[in-house]
Design a protein around this motif. Structure first.
Motif, mmCIF file in Angstrom:
data_model
loop_
_atom_site.group_PDB
_atom_site.id
_atom_site.type_symbol
_atom_site.label_atom_id
_atom_site.label_comp_id
_atom_site.label_asym_id
_atom_site.label_seq_id
_atom_site.Cartn_x
_atom_site.Cartn_y
_atom_site.Cartn_z
ATOM 1 N N UNK A 299 0.559 -4.393 -1.554
ATOM 2 C CA UNK A 299 -0.104 -4.974 -3.085
ATOM 3 C C UNK A 299 -0.443 -5.994 -2.405
ATOM 4 N N UNK A 300 -1.381 -6.661 -3.211
ATOM 5 C CA UNK A 300 -1.563 -8.450 -3.208
ATOM 6 C C UNK A 300 -2.497 -8.561 -5.379
ATOM 7 N N UNK A 301 -1.104 -8.970 -5.988
ATOM 8 C CA UNK A 301 -2.288 -9.949 -7.079
ATOM 9 C C UNK A 301 -1.857 -8.085 -8.043
ATOM 10 N N UNK A 302 -1.064 -7.306 -7.420
ATOM 11 C CA UNK A 302 -0.909 -6.204 -8.897
ATOM 12 C C UNK A 302 -2.221 -4.802 -7.579
ATOM 13 N N UNK A 303 -2.537 -5.495 -7.131
ATOM 14 C CA UNK A 303 -3.829 -4.731 -6.401
ATOM 15 C C UNK A 303 -3.187 -3.968 -4.806
ATOM 16 N N UNK A 304 -3.760 -2.846 -4.373
ATOM 17 C CA UNK A 304 -3.684 -2.202 -3.081
ATOM 18 C C UNK A 304 -3.998 -3.353 -1.793
#
Length: 119
Positions: free
Chosen positions: A21-26
């Motif tokens: 994840x990155x910044x809460x997204x996949x």
């Protein structure tokens, strides 16, 4: 319509791809280097690194697919409408970004994998 699952599938044969994840997204990384993630809308892919000339060309010739917001201007990052891009073009962009991020060891591993695959 392409999805992030398709992005993962297209990248899955490339050595060193990590799903997280990155910044809460996949997101996908090549080793520890960021390559792409879904944007907060879930329908846009944030992809980097991309050469400036290629970024400008894609945005000028296919603005319905490729764009940037002011936040990304000046960075080697492009936004892609997943619902509008075809699989072949997306796969090519993923592979190009992977090549820019991959270490010599990963590039060599990919070459070894390609020579083992039947033609």
């Amino acid at each position: 319509m392409m999805t992030f699952d398709d992005v993962v599938r297209l990248a899955s044969d490339l050595p060193g791809i990590d799903v997280g994840t990155s910044y809460g997204t996949p997101a996908l990384r090549v080793g520890k280097k960021f390559m792409c993630r879904t944007w907060e809308d879930g329908e846009t892919l944030v992809l980097k690194p991309i050469e400036d000339i290629e970024l400008r060309f894609l945005m000028d010739t296919q603005p319905d697919i490729f764009y940037q917001t002011p936040h990304y201007e000046g960075w080697p990052t492009i936004l892609i409408h997943l619902s509008r891009i075809d699989e072949a073009q997306l796969g090519e962009l993923i592979e190009q970004c992977w090549e820019r991020l991959a270490t010599k060891k990963l590039l060599a591993a990919r070459g070894e994998l390609e020579t083992r695959q039947p033609t």
